[in-house]
Scaffold this motif. Structure first.
Motif, PDB file in Angstrom:
ATOM      1  N   VAL A 259      46.716  37.835  -9.394  1.00 47.94           N
ATOM      2  CA  VAL A 259      47.327  38.632 -10.453  1.00 47.94           C
ATOM      3  C   VAL A 259      46.211  39.234 -11.299  1.00 47.94           C
ATOM      4  N   ARG A 260      46.558  40.290 -11.987  1.00 50.17           N
ATOM      5  CA  ARG A 260      45.596  40.995 -12.829  1.00 50.17           C
ATOM      6  C   ARG A 260      45.345  40.189 -14.105  1.00 50.17           C
ATOM      7  N   ASN A 261      44.088  39.887 -14.360  1.00 46.32           N
ATOM      8  CA  ASN A 261      43.706  39.118 -15.541  1.00 46.32           C
ATOM      9  C   ASN A 261      42.743  39.938 -16.394  1.00 46.32           C
ATOM     10  N   ILE A 262      42.962  39.924 -17.703  1.00 50.22           N
ATOM     11  CA  ILE A 262      42.095  40.639 -18.633  1.00 50.22           C
ATOM     12  C   ILE A 262      41.318  39.623 -19.464  1.00 50.22           C
ATOM     13  N   ALA A 263      40.010  39.718 -19.392  1.00 53.05           N
ATOM     14  CA  ALA A 263      39.133  38.854 -20.180  1.00 53.05           C
ATOM     15  C   ALA A 263      38.482  39.691 -21.269  1.00 53.05           C
ATOM     16  N   GLU A 264      38.666  39.283 -22.513  1.00 50.06           N
ATOM     17  CA  GLU A 264      38.097  40.006 -23.650  1.00 50.06           C
ATOM     18  C   GLU A 264      37.130  39.099 -24.399  1.00 50.06           C
ATOM     19  N   THR A 265      35.968  39.647 -24.730  1.00 49.77           N
ATOM     20  CA  THR A 265      34.954  38.872 -25.448  1.00 49.77           C
ATOM     21  C   THR A 265      34.415  39.688 -26.613  1.00 49.77           C
ATOM     22  N   VAL A 266      34.402  39.067 -27.788  1.00 43.82           N
ATOM     23  CA  VAL A 266      33.829  39.684 -28.984  1.00 43.82           C
ATOM     24  C   VAL A 266      32.615  38.859 -29.399  1.00 43.82           C
ATOM     25  N   ASP A 267      31.483  39.519 -29.580  1.00 41.83           N
ATOM     26  CA  ASP A 267      30.245  38.857 -29.993  1.00 41.83           C
ATOM     27  C   ASP A 267      29.785  39.427 -31.329  1.00 41.83           C
ATOM     28  N   VAL A 268      29.406  38.544 -32.239  1.00 37.34           N
ATOM     29  CA  VAL A 268      28.837  38.937 -33.531  1.00 37.34           C
ATOM     30  C   VAL A 268      27.564  38.128 -33.737  1.00 37.34           C
ATOM     31  N   GLY A 269      26.468  38.808 -33.997  1.00 45.82           N
ATOM     32  CA  GLY A 269      25.197  38.111 -34.155  1.00 45.82           C
ATOM     33  C   GLY A 269      24.432  38.575 -35.382  1.00 45.82           C
ATOM     34  N   GLU A 270      23.657  37.671 -35.942  1.00 42.30           N
ATOM     35  CA  GLU A 270      22.806  37.987 -37.091  1.00 42.30           C
ATOM     36  C   GLU A 270      21.498  37.205 -36.954  1.00 42.30           C
ATOM     37  N   SER A 271      20.411  37.874 -37.230  1.00 47.64           N
ATOM     38  CA  SER A 271      19.110  37.199 -37.199  1.00 47.64           C
ATOM     39  C   SER A 271      18.286  37.647 -38.398  1.00 47.64           C
ATOM     40  N   LEU A 272      17.510  36.709 -38.939  1.00 45.39           N
ATOM     41  CA  LEU A 272      16.634  36.962 -40.074  1.00 45.39           C
ATOM     42  C   LEU A 272      15.234  36.484 -39.730  1.00 45.39           C
ATOM     43  N   ASN A 273      14.253  37.235 -40.188  1.00 40.48           N
ATOM     44  CA  ASN A 273      12.867  36.863 -39.942  1.00 40.48           C
ATOM     45  C   ASN A 273      12.050  37.146 -41.192  1.00 40.48           C
ATOM     46  N   ALA A 274      11.200  36.203 -41.560  1.00 40.81           N
ATOM     47  CA  ALA A 274      10.265  36.373 -42.673  1.00 40.81           C
ATOM     48  C   ALA A 274       8.870  36.066 -42.159  1.00 40.81           C
ATOM     49  N   SER A 275       7.927  36.955 -42.469  1.00 42.00           N
ATOM     50  CA  SER A 275       6.573  36.803 -41.927  1.00 42.00           C
ATOM     51  C   SER A 275       5.528  36.980 -43.017  1.00 42.00           C
ATOM     52  N   TYR A 276       4.425  36.295 -42.810  1.00 44.56           N
ATOM     53  CA  TYR A 276       3.252  36.457 -43.676  1.00 44.56           C
ATOM     54  C   TYR A 276       2.043  36.701 -42.775  1.00 44.56           C
TER      55      TYR A 276
ATOM     56  N   PHE B  50      -4.601  34.291 -40.326  1.00 44.58           N
ATOM     57  CA  PHE B  50      -3.507  33.703 -39.554  1.00 44.58           C
ATOM     58  C   PHE B  50      -2.206  34.453 -39.861  1.00 44.58           C
ATOM     59  N   ASP B  51      -1.228  34.269 -38.950  1.00 44.45           N
ATOM     60  CA  ASP B  51       0.122  34.815 -39.123  1.00 44.45           C
ATOM     61  C   ASP B  51       1.119  33.669 -39.143  1.00 44.45           C
ATOM     62  N   LEU B  52       2.108  33.779 -39.988  1.00 46.53           N
ATOM     63  CA  LEU B  52       3.163  32.766 -40.072  1.00 46.53           C
ATOM     64  C   LEU B  52       4.502  33.464 -40.079  1.00 46.53           C
ATOM     65  N   SER B  53       5.432  32.979 -39.279  1.00 41.14           N
ATOM     66  CA  SER B  53       6.739  33.624 -39.169  1.00 41.14           C
ATOM     67  C   SER B  53       7.835  32.569 -39.062  1.00 41.14           C
ATOM     68  N   LEU B  54       8.944  32.797 -39.756  1.00 40.07           N
ATOM     69  CA  LEU B  54      10.117  31.930 -39.699  1.00 40.07           C
ATOM     70  C   LEU B  54      11.310  32.747 -39.226  1.00 40.07           C
TER      71      LEU B  54
END
Length: 263
Positions: A208-225, A230-234
């Motif tokens: 039978v016909r099947n419909i698969a739906e996927t919703v993705d939401v992403g967030e990323s944060l980066n702080a660097s010195y 030297f370099d430092l990153s979080l």
């Protein structure tokens, strides 16, 4: 045994101004395929000639040296395999029979990308946004039926429509006004996938016909010195995904993925 003879031809038009650059074209690829196939002691020779067509458009507009928009489209044709199109029934395994489908149509993939970027070198700041869209016409999936009386499962390739996806993202990167050794980046992504296929169910014993739906939401944060020594990153990342299935709601799920730490 396969033999392929392929030729490629392309036509491209280009229009250029001081701010805009537009190119559009189409690729034409005639392909002649010859296959020698042996089944149940019979030698079969099949020939097929197909014409693959791939249009493409590329547009770029510059408001200035630091701000631009680029839009790209590409279409591509994908032919079904020769074996899937053979008008034969393979019953070498009497409980699992496979059939060809001479009426299969080629699949056609449409993909469009759009990217916007602007930056300020003095402030070390960049803003960008992107969008992706894809749609497939006449996807090829295997369709199965089950005969309760004989216990035989029969599968056959078939065309199906409704597979598409869209996604977008926004990125912001900047140095701190007080001290440009410190920078931060934020990235937001959104995505939606709509996949259609065949699945077997115990209720009907058929695909039978099947419909698969996927919703993705992403967030990323980066702080660097960044210093001379030297370099430092979080980093911190979070992704939420919500999936639903029209014929198997019991498989619906919500997932969370996250990570954080130095990089």
């Amino acid at each position: 045994v396969y033999r392929n003879m392929r030729h490629d031809a392309q036509i491209m038009l280009r229009y250029i101004t001081s701010k805009a650059n537009l190119s559009a074209g189409v690729s034409w690829q005639p392909v002649q395929t010859e296959m020698e196939y042996k089944y149940l002691g019979l030698d079969t020779k099949v020939k097929r000639t197909v014409h693959n067509v791939s249009p493409n458009i590329n547009f770029r507009y510059r408001w200035s040296k630091t701000t631009s928009l680029r839009v790209r489209y590409r279409g591509s044709m994908s032919q079904p395999s020769m074996t899937d199109m053979l008008d034969i029934t393979d019953d070498s395994n009497p409980l699992n029979i496979t059939k060809g489908n001479p009426g299969l149509k080629p699949s056609f993939n449409n993909n469009m990308n759009a990217d916007f970027t602007t930056n300020n070198p003095d402030k070390q700041r960049t803003i960008s946004a992107n969008m992706r869209f894809g749609y497939t016409l006449n996807s090829i999936e295997r369709k199965m039926t089950y005969d309760e009386a004989t216990g035989v499962t029969t599968s056959q390739p078939d065309n199906i429509n409704g597979n598409w996806n869209i996604s977008g993202g926004f990125n912001f990167n900047s140095a701190l006004p007080q001290n440009k050794q410190y920078t931060y980046t934020t990235s937001t992504t959104l995505g939606y996938k709509h996949n259609v296929g065949y699945i077997s169910t115990t209720a009907s014993n058929n695909s039978v016909r099947n419909i698969a739906e996927t919703v993705d939401v992403g967030e990323s944060l980066n702080a660097s010195y960044r210093s001379d020594y030297f370099d430092l990153s979080l980093d911190g990342r979070l992704l939420y995904s919500h999936s639903t299935y029209s014929m198997r709601p019991e498989d619906n799920m919500d997932t969370w993925n996250f990570s954080y730490g130095p990089s």
